[in-house]
Scaffold this motif. Sequence first.
Motif, PDB file in Angstrom:
ATOM      1  N   PRO A  16      -3.677  -9.095  -5.670  1.00  0.00           N
ATOM      2  CA  PRO A  16      -4.360  -7.991  -6.350  1.00  0.00           C
ATOM      3  C   PRO A  16      -3.421  -6.865  -6.780  1.00  0.00           C
ATOM      4  O   PRO A  16      -3.796  -6.041  -7.606  1.00  0.00           O
ATOM      5  CB  PRO A  16      -5.366  -7.495  -5.310  1.00  0.00           C
ATOM      6  CG  PRO A  16      -4.818  -7.937  -4.002  1.00  0.00           C
ATOM      7  CD  PRO A  16      -4.061  -9.208  -4.271  1.00  0.00           C
ATOM      8  N   LEU A  17      -2.206  -6.835  -6.258  1.00  0.00           N
ATOM      9  CA  LEU A  17      -1.255  -5.784  -6.618  1.00  0.00           C
ATOM     10  C   LEU A  17      -0.274  -6.229  -7.705  1.00  0.00           C
ATOM     11  O   LEU A  17       0.588  -5.452  -8.098  1.00  0.00           O
ATOM     12  CB  LEU A  17      -0.472  -5.332  -5.380  1.00  0.00           C
ATOM     13  CG  LEU A  17      -1.308  -4.619  -4.323  1.00  0.00           C
ATOM     14  CD1 LEU A  17      -0.483  -4.362  -3.075  1.00  0.00           C
ATOM     15  CD2 LEU A  17      -1.890  -3.330  -4.858  1.00  0.00           C
ATOM     16  N   HIS A  18      -0.410  -7.451  -8.178  1.00  0.00           N
ATOM     17  CA  HIS A  18       0.507  -7.952  -9.204  1.00  0.00           C
ATOM     18  C   HIS A  18       0.403  -7.087 -10.459  1.00  0.00           C
ATOM     19  O   HIS A  18      -0.680  -6.844 -10.984  1.00  0.00           O
ATOM     20  CB  HIS A  18       0.195  -9.409  -9.546  1.00  0.00           C
ATOM     21  CG  HIS A  18       1.096  -9.963 -10.598  1.00  0.00           C
ATOM     22  ND1 HIS A  18       2.428 -10.204 -10.357  1.00  0.00           N
ATOM     23  CD2 HIS A  18       0.881 -10.299 -11.887  1.00  0.00           C
ATOM     24  CE1 HIS A  18       2.983 -10.676 -11.457  1.00  0.00           C
ATOM     25  NE2 HIS A  18       2.060 -10.742 -12.394  1.00  0.00           N
ATOM     26  N   GLY A  19       1.535  -6.587 -10.900  1.00  0.00           N
ATOM     27  CA  GLY A  19       1.569  -5.767 -12.101  1.00  0.00           C
ATOM     28  C   GLY A  19       1.279  -4.294 -11.867  1.00  0.00           C
ATOM     29  O   GLY A  19       1.322  -3.506 -12.807  1.00  0.00           O
ATOM     30  N   LYS A  26      -2.200  -1.204   1.394  1.00  0.00           N
ATOM     31  CA  LYS A  26      -3.497  -1.539   2.004  1.00  0.00           C
ATOM     32  C   LYS A  26      -4.519  -0.428   1.764  1.00  0.00           C
ATOM     33  O   LYS A  26      -5.684  -0.697   1.472  1.00  0.00           O
ATOM     34  CB  LYS A  26      -3.337  -1.795   3.503  1.00  0.00           C
ATOM     35  CG  LYS A  26      -2.735  -3.142   3.807  1.00  0.00           C
ATOM     36  CD  LYS A  26      -2.637  -3.372   5.299  1.00  0.00           C
ATOM     37  CE  LYS A  26      -2.043  -4.738   5.588  1.00  0.00           C
ATOM     38  NZ  LYS A  26      -1.927  -5.001   7.023  1.00  0.00           N
ATOM     39  N   LEU A  27      -4.094   0.824   1.902  1.00  0.00           N
ATOM     40  CA  LEU A  27      -5.001   1.943   1.654  1.00  0.00           C
ATOM     41  C   LEU A  27      -5.434   1.958   0.190  1.00  0.00           C
ATOM     42  O   LEU A  27      -6.603   2.205  -0.117  1.00  0.00           O
ATOM     43  CB  LEU A  27      -4.335   3.273   2.027  1.00  0.00           C
ATOM     44  CG  LEU A  27      -5.192   4.512   1.811  1.00  0.00           C
ATOM     45  CD1 LEU A  27      -6.467   4.468   2.655  1.00  0.00           C
ATOM     46  CD2 LEU A  27      -4.396   5.776   2.131  1.00  0.00           C
ATOM     47  N   TRP A  64       7.262  -1.366   6.110  1.00  0.00           N
ATOM     48  CA  TRP A  64       6.032  -1.137   6.880  1.00  0.00           C
ATOM     49  C   TRP A  64       5.213   0.002   6.273  1.00  0.00           C
ATOM     50  O   TRP A  64       3.986  -0.053   6.237  1.00  0.00           O
ATOM     51  CB  TRP A  64       6.322  -0.876   8.359  1.00  0.00           C
ATOM     52  CG  TRP A  64       7.110   0.384   8.631  1.00  0.00           C
ATOM     53  CD1 TRP A  64       8.452   0.477   8.805  1.00  0.00           C
ATOM     54  CD2 TRP A  64       6.592   1.718   8.753  1.00  0.00           C
ATOM     55  NE1 TRP A  64       8.809   1.790   9.025  1.00  0.00           N
ATOM     56  CE2 TRP A  64       7.688   2.576   9.002  1.00  0.00           C
ATOM     57  CE3 TRP A  64       5.314   2.266   8.682  1.00  0.00           C
ATOM     58  CZ2 TRP A  64       7.545   3.950   9.167  1.00  0.00           C
ATOM     59  CZ3 TRP A  64       5.175   3.646   8.848  1.00  0.00           C
ATOM     60  CH2 TRP A  64       6.281   4.472   9.096  1.00  0.00           C
ATOM     61  N   ALA A  65       5.888   1.033   5.784  1.00  0.00           N
ATOM     62  CA  ALA A  65       5.190   2.170   5.184  1.00  0.00           C
ATOM     63  C   ALA A  65       4.580   1.772   3.841  1.00  0.00           C
ATOM     64  O   ALA A  65       3.441   2.137   3.531  1.00  0.00           O
ATOM     65  CB  ALA A  65       6.149   3.339   5.013  1.00  0.00           C
ATOM     66  N   THR A  75      -9.227   1.700  -1.000  1.00  0.00           N
ATOM     67  CA  THR A  75      -9.763   2.813  -1.782  1.00  0.00           C
ATOM     68  C   THR A  75     -10.299   2.334  -3.130  1.00  0.00           C
ATOM     69  O   THR A  75     -11.356   2.776  -3.568  1.00  0.00           O
ATOM     70  CB  THR A  75      -8.681   3.888  -2.004  1.00  0.00           C
ATOM     71  OG1 THR A  75      -8.197   4.310  -0.731  1.00  0.00           O
ATOM     72  CG2 THR A  75      -9.231   5.079  -2.750  1.00  0.00           C
ATOM     73  N   LYS A  76      -9.584   1.413  -3.768  1.00  0.00           N
ATOM     74  CA  LYS A  76     -10.013   0.903  -5.063  1.00  0.00           C
ATOM     75  C   LYS A  76     -11.328   0.129  -4.964  1.00  0.00           C
ATOM     76  O   LYS A  76     -12.114   0.127  -5.884  1.00  0.00           O
ATOM     77  CB  LYS A  76      -8.944   0.016  -5.698  1.00  0.00           C
ATOM     78  CG  LYS A  76      -7.739   0.763  -6.233  1.00  0.00           C
ATOM     79  CD  LYS A  76      -8.088   1.685  -7.352  1.00  0.00           C
ATOM     80  CE  LYS A  76      -8.060   0.975  -8.676  1.00  0.00           C
ATOM     81  NZ  LYS A  76      -8.165   1.866  -9.823  1.00  0.00           N
TER      82      LYS A  76
END
Length: 74
Positions: free
Chosen positions: A9-12, A65-66, A58-59, A70-71
């Motif tokens: 889901p974070l691709h791009g 993840k947040l 890790w950060a 949130t999205k």
Amino acid sequence: MSNEQPNNPLHGVKLADILEYLVEYYGWETLGEKIKINSFNSNPSIKSSLKFLRKTPWAREKVEKLYLKTKKIS
């Protein structure tokens, strides 16, 4: 050959865009409470936070993840 990642889901999505979204959504103070990172609590800025997140896996994972959580809410 395609480099698409349909299950990611974070691709791009750029880290800078993620951070800017979270800062706009929560503000630095709440973001610092949710994720205990010095660059969010002590003289926060996008530039210093990005520098830290890029070299601290890790950060970065916590921020990603947040963002995903949130999205889904908004």
